[in-house]
Design a protein around this motif. Structure first.
Motif, PDB file in Angstrom:
ATOM      1  N   THR A 178      23.084  90.983  -1.416  1.00 52.31           N
ATOM      2  CA  THR A 178      22.266  91.031  -2.628  1.00 52.31           C
ATOM      3  C   THR A 178      20.807  91.256  -2.270  1.00 52.31           C
ATOM      4  O   THR A 178      20.300  90.687  -1.302  1.00 52.31           O
ATOM      5  CB  THR A 178      22.398  89.704  -3.400  1.00 52.31           C
ATOM      6  OG1 THR A 178      23.780  89.412  -3.624  1.00 52.31           O
ATOM      7  CG2 THR A 178      21.690  89.778  -4.751  1.00 52.31           C
ATOM      8  N   THR A 179      20.117  92.082  -3.065  1.00 52.27           N
ATOM      9  CA  THR A 179      18.680  92.244  -2.876  1.00 52.27           C
ATOM     10  C   THR A 179      17.925  91.139  -3.623  1.00 52.27           C
ATOM     11  O   THR A 179      18.462  90.488  -4.531  1.00 52.27           O
ATOM     12  CB  THR A 179      18.183  93.599  -3.411  1.00 52.27           C
ATOM     13  OG1 THR A 179      18.345  93.637  -4.836  1.00 52.27           O
ATOM     14  CG2 THR A 179      18.931  94.762  -2.766  1.00 52.27           C
ATOM     15  N   TYR A 180      16.685  90.991  -3.250  1.00 55.13           N
ATOM     16  CA  TYR A 180      15.791  90.059  -3.948  1.00 55.13           C
ATOM     17  C   TYR A 180      15.718  90.398  -5.438  1.00 55.13           C
ATOM     18  O   TYR A 180      15.840  89.510  -6.296  1.00 55.13           O
ATOM     19  CB  TYR A 180      14.428  90.125  -3.255  1.00 55.13           C
ATOM     20  CG  TYR A 180      13.225  89.580  -3.986  1.00 55.13           C
ATOM     21  CD1 TYR A 180      13.289  88.498  -4.857  1.00 55.13           C
ATOM     22  CD2 TYR A 180      11.972  90.154  -3.740  1.00 55.13           C
ATOM     23  CE1 TYR A 180      12.157  88.021  -5.490  1.00 55.13           C
ATOM     24  CE2 TYR A 180      10.828  89.678  -4.363  1.00 55.13           C
ATOM     25  CZ  TYR A 180      10.921  88.609  -5.238  1.00 55.13           C
ATOM     26  OH  TYR A 180       9.789  88.144  -5.857  1.00 55.13           O
ATOM     27  N   GLY A 181      15.551  91.671  -5.777  1.00 53.17           N
ATOM     28  CA  GLY A 181      15.423  92.063  -7.181  1.00 53.17           C
ATOM     29  C   GLY A 181      16.656  91.748  -7.996  1.00 53.17           C
ATOM     30  O   GLY A 181      16.563  91.265  -9.133  1.00 53.17           O
ATOM     31  N   GLU A 182      17.833  92.026  -7.448  1.00 49.71           N
ATOM     32  CA  GLU A 182      19.082  91.730  -8.165  1.00 49.71           C
ATOM     33  C   GLU A 182      19.226  90.243  -8.420  1.00 49.71           C
ATOM     34  O   GLU A 182      19.609  89.817  -9.520  1.00 49.71           O
ATOM     35  CB  GLU A 182      20.268  92.238  -7.344  1.00 49.71           C
ATOM     36  CG  GLU A 182      20.363  93.745  -7.239  1.00 49.71           C
ATOM     37  CD  GLU A 182      21.330  94.190  -6.167  1.00 49.71           C
ATOM     38  OE1 GLU A 182      21.829  95.332  -6.271  1.00 49.71           O
ATOM     39  OE2 GLU A 182      21.594  93.420  -5.223  1.00 49.71           O
ATOM     40  N   SER A 183      18.920  89.452  -7.399  1.00 49.22           N
ATOM     41  CA  SER A 183      19.038  87.998  -7.541  1.00 49.22           C
ATOM     42  C   SER A 183      18.000  87.457  -8.517  1.00 49.22           C
ATOM     43  O   SER A 183      18.299  86.582  -9.345  1.00 49.22           O
ATOM     44  CB  SER A 183      18.875  87.344  -6.166  1.00 49.22           C
ATOM     45  OG  SER A 183      18.983  85.943  -6.253  1.00 49.22           O
ATOM     46  N   LEU A 184      16.768  87.970  -8.442  1.00 41.92           N
ATOM     47  CA  LEU A 184      15.695  87.518  -9.330  1.00 41.92           C
ATOM     48  C   LEU A 184      16.039  87.771 -10.794  1.00 41.92           C
ATOM     49  O   LEU A 184      15.880  86.880 -11.655  1.00 41.92           O
ATOM     50  CB  LEU A 184      14.395  88.219  -8.960  1.00 41.92           C
ATOM     51  CG  LEU A 184      13.198  88.002  -9.898  1.00 41.92           C
ATOM     52  CD1 LEU A 184      12.793  86.538  -9.935  1.00 41.92           C
ATOM     53  CD2 LEU A 184      12.016  88.890  -9.471  1.00 41.92           C
ATOM     54  N   HIS A 185      16.495  88.971 -11.116  1.00 40.24           N
ATOM     55  CA  HIS A 185      16.833  89.307 -12.498  1.00 40.24           C
ATOM     56  C   HIS A 185      17.975  88.427 -12.998  1.00 40.24           C
ATOM     57  O   HIS A 185      17.936  87.898 -14.119  1.00 40.24           O
ATOM     58  CB  HIS A 185      17.215  90.785 -12.594  1.00 40.24           C
ATOM     59  CG  HIS A 185      17.561  91.239 -13.975  1.00 40.24           C
ATOM     60  ND1 HIS A 185      18.854  91.235 -14.460  1.00 40.24           N
ATOM     61  CD2 HIS A 185      16.783  91.696 -14.993  1.00 40.24           C
ATOM     62  CE1 HIS A 185      18.858  91.682 -15.701  1.00 40.24           C
ATOM     63  NE2 HIS A 185      17.623  91.957 -16.050  1.00 40.24           N
ATOM     64  N   ASP A 186      18.991  88.252 -12.176  1.00 33.33           N
ATOM     65  CA  ASP A 186      20.130  87.421 -12.554  1.00 33.33           C
ATOM     66  C   ASP A 186      19.688  85.975 -12.773  1.00 33.33           C
ATOM     67  O   ASP A 186      20.102  85.321 -13.740  1.00 33.33           O
ATOM     68  CB  ASP A 186      21.190  87.505 -11.450  1.00 33.33           C
ATOM     69  CG  ASP A 186      22.509  86.895 -11.859  1.00 33.33           C
ATOM     70  OD1 ASP A 186      23.376  87.631 -12.365  1.00 33.33           O
ATOM     71  OD2 ASP A 186      22.673  85.663 -11.677  1.00 33.33           O
TER      72      ASP A 186
END
Length: 379
Positions: free
Chosen positions: A350-358
């Motif tokens: 997982t990227t930082y952006g994917e995790s942050l949005h989720d």
């Protein structure tokens, strides 16, 4: 520490040299237009740069006008008359050299392929021209003829956007920033939450976790000298704002709730944060803590010592009752690998952006704690 053993010695050399030679090249390219406060607004809000010029912000209205991203610029600090006077001559201390517009990058990008989770949001970039970690509340010049008004600038930005651009109707607000801007995001997330009680307010500071406890500097580490206790010098110089909950819980030591003491502040925050931090923060190690940029066993030991302190500090994030998130790669870098959030190194796929949005929306489709469980740098 002298006998420290870790795998991948050759890889460590490569990463070490890369971190030393790397210079940040992420430059915003048009999209956000500059707004510099008028003389009447400066008089009302005392929103000035270090040299007394009016501060301001860059703004781009998004397709979704109820969702907002605020991003605080980074760029060190000044803490002496000489360093502050020098800083006041450039764009980190004056608005006179600001450009008319900036194109967003990372969380500020309006390109769906670059920033798929947030590209439709309205975006606000707050330049860093106070040298005060965005914390100052000095409304008049000090004895050096300089102003420390970072917090006052943030107040003025919010009021302007409420009055003119519909910020009062916001539903979702994400506050971020890198380095000194990351410190500012930690310091202001509760303030933002009080300003917008009907919105979902969250923060994601990038490379802003200064410092993991009270670490020894490299000279202190080598000489086996304890680190000195934190003083109130920065707080007093900037007349810095402090987090209210932290200060109320520590009336005798309220200054510890202010700038560059995030490890002390974090447990008192009332608003969730998603921390993006490198295990081996090169700015902290090489600049702030005076570690030489050379290959010796003592330097290697110090880098590993610092990483261990960071891993220990991140347990506060992991155990937070607020459900904080974490992106924590084992990199010997500062913030350059964190800003483009959707192109970061994968952790747990997982990227930082994917995790942050989720995490922001509580979707729970991907992990919210991305902890690179490696004890030596590999990036």
């Amino acid at each position: 520490m002298a006998g420290s053993n870790f795998a991948g010695d050759y890889k460590f050399v490569f990463v070490f040299l890369a971190a030393i030679s790397f210079t940040m090249s992420l430059c915003p390219a048009t999209g956000m237009d500059v707004y510099v406060f008028t003389s009447d607004e400066v008089e009302q809000y005392r929103s000035r740069c270090l040299d007394g010029s009016p501060s301001g912000f860059y703004y781009e209205k998004g397709e979704n006008s109820t969702n907002w991203i605020f991003y605080l610029q980074g760029g060190g600090l000044c803490d002496s008359e000489d360093s502050c006077r020098s800083r006041a001559k450039g764009s980190l201390g004056s608005s006179h050299q600001w450009g008319e517009s900036k194109t967003g990058w990372g969380l500020l990008s309006s390109n769906a392929s670059v920033n798929p989770g947030f590209y439709t949001w309205s975006k606000v970039y707050i330049p860093y021209c106070g040298g005060d970690l965005h914390s100052g509340t000095r409304s008049v010049a000090n004895e050096w003829g300089l102003y420390f008004s970072g917090h006052l600038t943030i107040v003025a930005v919010l009021e302007k956007l409420k009055n003119v651009h519909g910020l009062s109707d916001s539903q979702n607000i994400l506050l971020s920033g890198v380095s000194a801007g990351g410190i500012g995001a930690f310091e202001h997330v509760d303030f933002f939450a009080t300003q917008f009680p009907h919105a979902r307010v969250r923060a994601s500071p990038q490379a802003g976790y200064f410092f993991p406890g009270n670490p020894q500097s490299y000279p202190e580490f080598v000489s086996k000298t304890p680190a000195p206790a934190l003083t109130r010098a920065l707080h007093d110089l900037y007349n810095a704002t402090v987090d209210r909950a932290c200060a109320d819980a520590n009336p005798a030591n309220y200054y510890k709730c202010g700038p560059a003491n995030i490890d002390y502040l974090l447990p008192y925050l009332q608003t969730p944060v998603y921390v993006a931090e490198n295990q081996f923060d090169s700015e902290q190690i090489f600049t702030q803590k005076q570690c030489p940029k050379k290959r010796t066993q003592e330097v290697i030991d110090y880098v590993l010592y610092y990483g261990a302190l960071m891993r220990q500090a991140m347990q506060k994030v992991i155990r937070s009752p607020l459900g904080d998130g974490l992106y924590f790669p084992a990199c010997l870098q500062h913030g350059e690998n964190l800003e483009n959030v959707y192109s970061t190194q994968l952790i747990n796929g997982t990227t930082y952006g994917e995790s942050l949005h989720d995490w922001f929306f509580g979707l729970n489709r991907v992990p919210h704690i991305l902890f690179d469980n490696v004890t030596s740098p590999h990036c």
